[in-house]
Write a protein that holds these residues in place. Sequence first.
Motif, PDB file in Angstrom:
ATOM      1  N   PHE A 183     -19.196  37.415   7.560  1.00 49.67           N
ATOM      2  CA  PHE A 183     -18.324  36.526   6.795  1.00 49.67           C
ATOM      3  C   PHE A 183     -16.942  36.447   7.446  1.00 49.67           C
ATOM      4  CE2 PHE A 183     -14.946  36.351   3.529  1.00 49.67           C
ATOM      5  CZ  PHE A 183     -15.140  35.045   3.092  1.00 49.67           C
ATOM      6  N   ARG A 208     -17.135  34.285  10.577  1.00 49.20           N
ATOM      7  CA  ARG A 208     -18.033  33.150  10.348  1.00 49.20           C
ATOM      8  C   ARG A 208     -17.753  31.953  11.242  1.00 49.20           C
ATOM      9  NH1 ARG A 208     -14.417  33.788   6.449  1.00 49.20           N
ATOM     10  NH2 ARG A 208     -13.109  32.046   5.773  1.00 49.20           N
ATOM     11  N   VAL A 224     -23.311  34.264   1.556  1.00 47.24           N
ATOM     12  CA  VAL A 224     -23.031  33.117   0.685  1.00 47.24           C
ATOM     13  C   VAL A 224     -22.183  33.545  -0.511  1.00 47.24           C
ATOM     14  CG1 VAL A 224     -24.077  31.400  -0.850  1.00 47.24           C
ATOM     15  CG2 VAL A 224     -25.074  31.834   1.396  1.00 47.24           C
ATOM     16  N   TYR A 241     -19.931  35.898  -0.646  1.00 48.07           N
ATOM     17  CA  TYR A 241     -18.533  35.995  -0.218  1.00 48.07           C
ATOM     18  C   TYR A 241     -17.901  34.609  -0.064  1.00 48.07           C
ATOM     19  CZ  TYR A 241     -19.136  40.984   0.863  1.00 48.07           C
ATOM     20  OH  TYR A 241     -19.354  42.340   0.788  1.00 48.07           O
ATOM     21  N   CYS A 242     -18.635  33.670   0.485  1.00 50.70           N
ATOM     22  CA  CYS A 242     -18.114  32.305   0.645  1.00 50.70           C
ATOM     23  C   CYS A 242     -17.769  31.695  -0.715  1.00 50.70           C
ATOM     24  CB  CYS A 242     -19.134  31.430   1.362  1.00 50.70           C
ATOM     25  SG  CYS A 242     -19.399  31.834   3.103  1.00 50.70           S
ATOM     26  N   VAL A 300     -14.103  29.591   0.381  1.00 49.99           N
ATOM     27  CA  VAL A 300     -13.678  29.229   1.728  1.00 49.99           C
ATOM     28  C   VAL A 300     -14.252  27.863   2.110  1.00 49.99           C
ATOM     29  CG1 VAL A 300     -13.502  31.627   2.451  1.00 49.99           C
ATOM     30  CG2 VAL A 300     -15.663  30.400   2.768  1.00 49.99           C
ATOM     31  N   LYS A 348     -16.581  25.420   3.960  1.00 50.66           N
ATOM     32  CA  LYS A 348     -17.927  25.590   4.475  1.00 50.66           C
ATOM     33  C   LYS A 348     -17.955  25.314   5.972  1.00 50.66           C
ATOM     34  CE  LYS A 348     -22.721  24.040   4.081  1.00 50.66           C
ATOM     35  NZ  LYS A 348     -23.246  25.402   4.361  1.00 50.66           N
ATOM     36  N   ARG A 349     -18.503  26.263   6.743  1.00 57.07           N
ATOM     37  CA  ARG A 349     -18.564  26.127   8.188  1.00 57.07           C
ATOM     38  C   ARG A 349     -19.967  26.332   8.755  1.00 57.07           C
ATOM     39  NH1 ARG A 349     -13.674  26.242  10.731  1.00 57.07           N
ATOM     40  NH2 ARG A 349     -11.842  26.776   9.471  1.00 57.07           N
ATOM     41  N   TYR A 378     -22.807  26.403  -0.413  1.00 56.70           N
ATOM     42  CA  TYR A 378     -22.763  27.202   0.821  1.00 56.70           C
ATOM     43  C   TYR A 378     -24.144  27.546   1.383  1.00 56.70           C
ATOM     44  CZ  TYR A 378     -17.857  27.820  -0.461  1.00 56.70           C
ATOM     45  OH  TYR A 378     -16.546  27.593  -0.793  1.00 56.70           O
TER      46      TYR A 378
END
Length: 338
Positions: A60, A63, A81, A83-84, A89, A91-92, A125
């Motif tokens: 994460f 990422r 996911v 943690y996102c 955060v 989305k990457r 995510y």
Amino acid sequence: MKNIVLADCEPAEVQSLADELKFNNNDFVVKSHIANGKRTGKLSELKRYAKYFAVAFKYFVCRKKYAAIVGWQQFYALIFVFYCALFKVKKRNTVVVLNFTYKAKNGKFAKTYKWFMSKCVSPKYLDFLHVLSDQYADKISKEFNFPRNRIIVTPFGVNDCDYGHLLSPEGYEKGGYALAIGRSNRDYDFLISAWKDIDYPLVIISDTYGGKIPKDSNITHLTNVVGEESYQWLANCGLMVIPIDDGSVCSGDTVLLNSMALAQKIIVTVPSTLAQMYVTDKMDALLSVKDENEFKNTVLKALNSSEFENLGVNARKTFLERFSRSSMGKQINQFINN
């Protein structure tokens, strides 16, 4: 940017699957973090869960380096996911969770676990979930409000490893015992009760089962066999038995497919996703409802009836045609790139 497969086993175990995956025309690299060792109590369980969170956090934080993340160990990708979603955060990454299973918890942590899992499968995510049956896909889509068209349904796949040369375990002859092995979603209570009138040794291998074995029975329960140590038991049993607890939950696939690859005679209880997805009754396995008398009769047929002497040969043929790990990788790749 790299594409990675997060695993909790030796890289070679999933390399054939990873070799079939591509994203943005780039290959995938296997990143292995083994957390699933012997379970000897609450401390070992705590360490395992701690590693799931630690490994996920490592990726994460970094990422931005990764275009696509595929979770062979589902919790590495699921907690990524989480943690996102928790930190909201940008989305990457394209994230894919393979072999997804969910079983609701009971007790005081039930609501907390459901909230946690709802974050783990956040559609914002998490791009794709992979499960092993259409029935389970429908259930998960409804349970978590996850788009059904982003749930991949394919059979599981294993490598065709050769364990046939391994010697029988000490104290056992080749083909001289039935085997039941596995941790999750097994109904060993039923199996033990149904086995009381069967005159054939049964070995149960599970380091999480806490039930009692009747005295003077022909049942042995082993808790100290994990990983590669189990292969000699798989290769030399005379019958593989897979008693499933909740038939709607996908589990037991690895044991079933390894047994098919080894041309073993197999009994699977129904209902189960294993019966739906992998085997055909009386062709490459025997299926039995969880009725003690019917189960006993099924075991006796498997052991003694000439009608089913080629059951294991047919099981291996089915495996080679449909359930290799590279075949699974091809199907996953086609879905995520289309």
